[in-house]
Design an enzyme around this catalytic site. Structure first.
Site, PDB file in Angstrom:
ATOM      1  N   GLU A  63       2.181 -10.221   0.714  1.00  0.00           N
ATOM      2  CA  GLU A  63       2.474  -8.792   0.606  1.00  0.00           C
ATOM      3  C   GLU A  63       3.987  -8.593   0.737  1.00  0.00           C
ATOM      4  O   GLU A  63       4.737  -9.559   0.999  1.00  0.00           O
ATOM      5  CB  GLU A  63       1.734  -7.984   1.693  1.00  0.00           C
ATOM      6  CG  GLU A  63       1.841  -6.482   1.468  1.00  0.00           C
ATOM      7  CD  GLU A  63       0.806  -5.618   2.191  1.00  0.00           C
ATOM      8  OE1 GLU A  63      -0.103  -6.153   2.842  1.00  0.00           O
ATOM      9  OE2 GLU A  63       0.936  -4.374   2.089  1.00  0.00           O
ATOM     10  N   ASP A  93       0.856  -1.191   0.000  1.00  0.00           N
ATOM     11  CA  ASP A  93       0.000   0.000   0.000  1.00  0.00           C
ATOM     12  C   ASP A  93       0.893   1.242   0.000  1.00  0.00           C
ATOM     13  O   ASP A  93       2.112   1.141   0.080  1.00  0.00           O
ATOM     14  CB  ASP A  93      -0.926   0.015   1.227  1.00  0.00           C
ATOM     15  CG  ASP A  93      -0.148   0.122   2.537  1.00  0.00           C
ATOM     16  OD1 ASP A  93       0.677  -0.761   2.803  1.00  0.00           O
ATOM     17  OD2 ASP A  93      -0.346   1.105   3.286  1.00  0.00           O
ATOM     18  N   HIS A 116       1.391  -9.067  -3.437  1.00  0.00           N
ATOM     19  CA  HIS A 116       0.375  -8.062  -3.104  1.00  0.00           C
ATOM     20  C   HIS A 116       1.100  -6.719  -3.037  1.00  0.00           C
ATOM     21  O   HIS A 116       1.543  -6.274  -1.977  1.00  0.00           O
ATOM     22  CB  HIS A 116      -0.275  -8.417  -1.763  1.00  0.00           C
ATOM     23  CG  HIS A 116      -1.365  -7.476  -1.354  1.00  0.00           C
ATOM     24  ND1 HIS A 116      -2.674  -7.625  -1.747  1.00  0.00           N
ATOM     25  CD2 HIS A 116      -1.330  -6.352  -0.596  1.00  0.00           C
ATOM     26  CE1 HIS A 116      -3.409  -6.652  -1.245  1.00  0.00           C
ATOM     27  NE2 HIS A 116      -2.615  -5.855  -0.524  1.00  0.00           N
ATOM     28  N   ASP A 135       1.223 -17.677  -3.807  1.00  0.00           N
ATOM     29  CA  ASP A 135       1.755 -16.629  -4.675  1.00  0.00           C
ATOM     30  C   ASP A 135       0.593 -15.984  -5.416  1.00  0.00           C
ATOM     31  O   ASP A 135       0.403 -16.168  -6.606  1.00  0.00           O
ATOM     32  CB  ASP A 135       2.779 -17.234  -5.645  1.00  0.00           C
ATOM     33  CG  ASP A 135       3.462 -16.166  -6.470  1.00  0.00           C
ATOM     34  OD1 ASP A 135       3.300 -14.966  -6.150  1.00  0.00           O
ATOM     35  OD2 ASP A 135       4.146 -16.524  -7.444  1.00  0.00           O
TER      36      ASP A 135
HETATM   37  O1  9MR Z   1       3.295  -6.185   9.282  1.00  0.00           O
HETATM   38  C1  9MR Z   1       2.069  -5.980   9.976  1.00  0.00           C
HETATM   39  C2  9MR Z   1       1.738  -7.232  10.740  1.00  0.00           C
HETATM   40  O2  9MR Z   1       2.693  -7.446  11.758  1.00  0.00           O
HETATM   41  C3  9MR Z   1       0.335  -7.138  11.310  1.00  0.00           C
HETATM   42  O3  9MR Z   1       0.010  -8.383  11.880  1.00  0.00           O
HETATM   43  C4  9MR Z   1      -0.635  -6.799  10.185  1.00  0.00           C
HETATM   44  C5  9MR Z   1      -2.089  -6.734  10.632  1.00  0.00           C
HETATM   45  O4  9MR Z   1      -2.308  -5.809  11.589  1.00  0.00           O
HETATM   46  O5  9MR Z   1      -0.275  -5.570   9.602  1.00  0.00           O
HETATM   47  C6  9MR Z   1       0.984  -5.597   8.994  1.00  0.00           C
HETATM   48  O6  9MR Z   1       1.288  -4.336   8.521  1.00  0.00           O
HETATM   49  C7  9MR Z   1       0.631  -3.853   7.364  1.00  0.00           C
HETATM   50  C8  9MR Z   1       0.274  -2.400   7.653  1.00  0.00           C
HETATM   51  O7  9MR Z   1      -0.688  -2.341   8.648  1.00  0.00           O
HETATM   52  C9  9MR Z   1      -0.190  -1.649   6.411  1.00  0.00           C
HETATM   53  N1  9MR Z   1       0.732  -1.784   5.333  1.00  0.00           N
HETATM   54  C10 9MR Z   1       0.994  -3.181   4.988  1.00  0.00           C
HETATM   55  C11 9MR Z   1       1.611  -3.893   6.177  1.00  0.00           C
HETATM   56  C12 9MR Z   1       2.087  -5.296   5.818  1.00  0.00           C
HETATM   57  O8  9MR Z   1       1.046  -6.176   5.584  1.00  0.00           O
END
Ligand code: 9MR
Ligand code: ZN
Length: 570
Positions: free
Chosen positions: A550, A194, A507, A541
């Site tokens: 992601e 994102d 992602h 994948d």
């Molecule tokens: O890396 C983060 C992970 O530890 C958490 O469990 C997850 C859900 O809360 O969120 C991940 O962080 C995301 C962030 O909130 C927004 N950008 C993408 C990040 C990676 O998925």
């Protein structure tokens, strides 16, 4: 190997009964969308190995599921059948290791093949009698050079507030200038798949990259990277770091507090290029967690940049001290806003962040009150084996233990040194006994590939305070790279554009939205996240699967650290 259902299948029913699929483990075919064959074809490429390769003198292992057998290493001479390629190791077919069971992948019988004694540079593969072969891999002192460049391109590609363009494997990857209304906090890296920018995670990622500079400056300072600042007299590696620092400095409010994040209220649709992302973004209110992470990384950056860009260093130090003073005046946690912004990175305590800040402020300024704050808090912190954005204490401990300032309490130094050695020894033992060399054993979480990469910071830092065990820790660190580059249940590399069968559908919005078929290179995908009973098997994948596929800056940064550790010394 469990049959699984997936959300999106890319396979055409008629065409895929024999084809390997991005959704299935190595050697297994996708019978119909989402359904993989239960057993890899015997005789195929089923032996899982680090396909990027090995440095001479480091451990070399591969893993396969199946019965006990013998193995040889063959030189990749392009023979039609393995028998056509010469055997280079051992003199007689070697025995594989004992039968192990892999609880996290649910495989009842797996064996490890050890060829650590093969050190002659070249390109090879493993052949296990009656089972199959591995992907090709190289042995050479430069095997991690290309992956390092890829990982740095990964960071460059994340740049916000500017147009980005670079070439990789005959393809151009580019996006236009984006998010130009982020003022006064223009620039920096997008967080992940994102386009949000989060102070906590952005500081954490930069902190790990600055630590790589502290530890491997000799290997990094002459590296030429594809950054526009190439000719500015500052090492290109630091140019990339400085791009992120510039953004962070813009996140500070006049009172010294720091905005928690700069995002829109919702994530952009998956098909949005950065420059097409026009949703209104804003700087959130401050949090003490963000303020502390900012203080820490700005203080660290001030030390690094003193020599290269004194003005920037001074600005960073001033900003760090101001943030620290805000924290001293605000001992109760201030939480980030509960709504109106995307992303998690909240809800945990700010004590580990304050702890990291105390260490960096002390190291940069010599402030004895910051030293006292660190040493008092040190009673409640241990070296964490498995740590992420919500526990940044290790970064403070690493800085404290390497401090060049006077005044540390010997008892605290001794206790934390022992804790570091203990943590590294436990992780090494786990890696040595796990069939795929994982330092975290059967532990899984969201972004676990980043967590695996992050254990290399513990290994390398421990190797610097414990010379007797240094070889063992560095070996365990290189084994983690091997796991991420193919010695895993999938037999695939987890980094886009690098190694054998890398992810094709991360992602990652630019990869999804641009017109290039290949994904943007140099991005470590999160990997299998928690799920019972066989968590190792849940990676897909698939660009829709943000829990396992992601990409994120706090996963790439520790991979950069690990790769930096194994760059050739000039
Ligand atoms: O890396 C983060 C992970 O530890 C958490 O469990 C997850 C859900 O809360 O969120 C991940 O962080 C995301 C962030 O909130 C927004 N950008 C993408 C990040 C990676 O998925
Ligand atoms: Zn942007």
């Amino acid at each position: 190997m469990p049959l699984r259902t997936i959300i999106l299948g890319s396979c055409l029913l008629l065409a895929c009964d024999t084809a390997e699929s991005p959704h299935c483990p190595l050697g297994s075919a996708e019978l119909q969308p989402g359904v993989c064959t239960a057993t890899p074809k015997a005789g195929g490429v089923v032996v899982r190995v680090n396909s990027v390769g090995f440095l001479p003198g480091t451990p070399k292992q591969a893993t396969y599921a199946g019965p006990a057998s013998t193995f040889v290493i063959r030189r990749a001479d392009g023979g039609k059948k393995p028998e056509d390629d010469p055997v280079v190791f051992p003199d007689m077919p070697g025995d594989v290791g004992p039968a192990l069971s892999a609880s996290d992948s649910g495989e009842p019988e797996v064996h490890v093949v050890d060829f650590s004694d093969l050190n002659v540079p070249g390109e090879y593969y493993v052949a296990v009698d009656g089972v199959g072969t591995s992907e090709h891999f190289r042995i050479g002192s430069d095997v991690f050079v290309e992956p390092f460049h890829a990982a740095m391109l990964g960071m460059y590609g994340w740049r916000c507030g500017t147009a980005v363009s670079f070439d990789w494997q005959d393809q151009t990857f580019a996006h236009g200038a984006c998010h130009l209304h982020d003022d006064p906090a223009l620039g920096g890296w997008h967080d992940a798949g994102d386009y949000g920018k989060y102070t906590n995670n952005g500081s954490f990622a930069l902190g790990m990259m600055l630590l790589a500079w502290d530890h491997f400056r000799d290997r990094l300072e002459d590296v030429v990277l594809a950054v526009p600042e190439q000719d500015n007299g500052i090492p290109d590696y630091l140019d990339e770091c400085s791009y992120q620092l510039g953004w962070l400095l813009g996140m500070q409010y006049d009172d010294g507090s720091v905005s928690d994040r700069l995002t829109a209220a919702n994530f952009d649709p998956l098909t949005t290029m950065p420059e097409a992302s026009t949703a209104l973004r804003s700087m959130s209110s401050a949090s003490t967690k963000a303020t502390a992470d900012f203080a820490a990384v700005a203080a660290h950056a001030a030390r690094v940049f003193r020599e290269f860009d004194p003005d920037l260093a001074q600005r960073a130090e001033g900003a760090a001290v101001k943030a620290w003073q805000f924290l001293l005046a605000n001992t109760a946690p201030i939480q980030p806003p509960a709504s109106g912004f995307t992303g998690s990175y909240s809800g945990d305590s700010d004590l580990d962040d304050r702890f990291w800040a105390a260490a960096e402020i002390f190291e940069t300024t010599g402030d004895k009150d910051a030293l006292a704050a660190f040493e008092n808090a040190s009673k409640t912190f241990n070296v964490a084996a498995n740590w992420d954005w919500d526990n940044v204490a290790n970064l403070g401990i690493f800085t404290y233990l390497a401090s060049t300032q006077d005044g540390r309490d010997d008892a605290v130094v001794t206790r934390l040194t022992l804790a570091l050695e203990n943590s590294a020894a436990n992780l090494a033992m786990t890696a040595e006994t796990h069939p795929y060399g994982r330092s975290l054993g059967a532990y899984y979480n969201w972004g676990v590939n980043g967590t695996i990469a992050r254990t290399t910071l513990v290994f390398v830092t421990a190797s610097r305070v414990d010379p007797d065990n240094s070889r063992r820790y560095l070996d365990a660190a290189s084994t983690q790279l091997g796991h991420l580059f193919g010695r895993n249940y999938y037999g695939r590399s987890f980094m886009t554009g690098v190694g054998a069968k890398p992810p094709l559908h991360p992602h990652h919005r630019p990869s999804i939205a641009d017109s290039v078929e290949q994904p943007w290179p140099g991005l470590l995908v999160g990997g299998p996240s928690k799920s019972d009973p066989a968590p190792a098997t849940v990676w897909q994948d698939d660009s829709a699967d943000y829990t396992s596929n992601e990409v994120a800056i706090n996963w790439n940064a520790p991979l950069i650290y690990a790769l930096a550790a194994f760059q050739p010394t000039p």
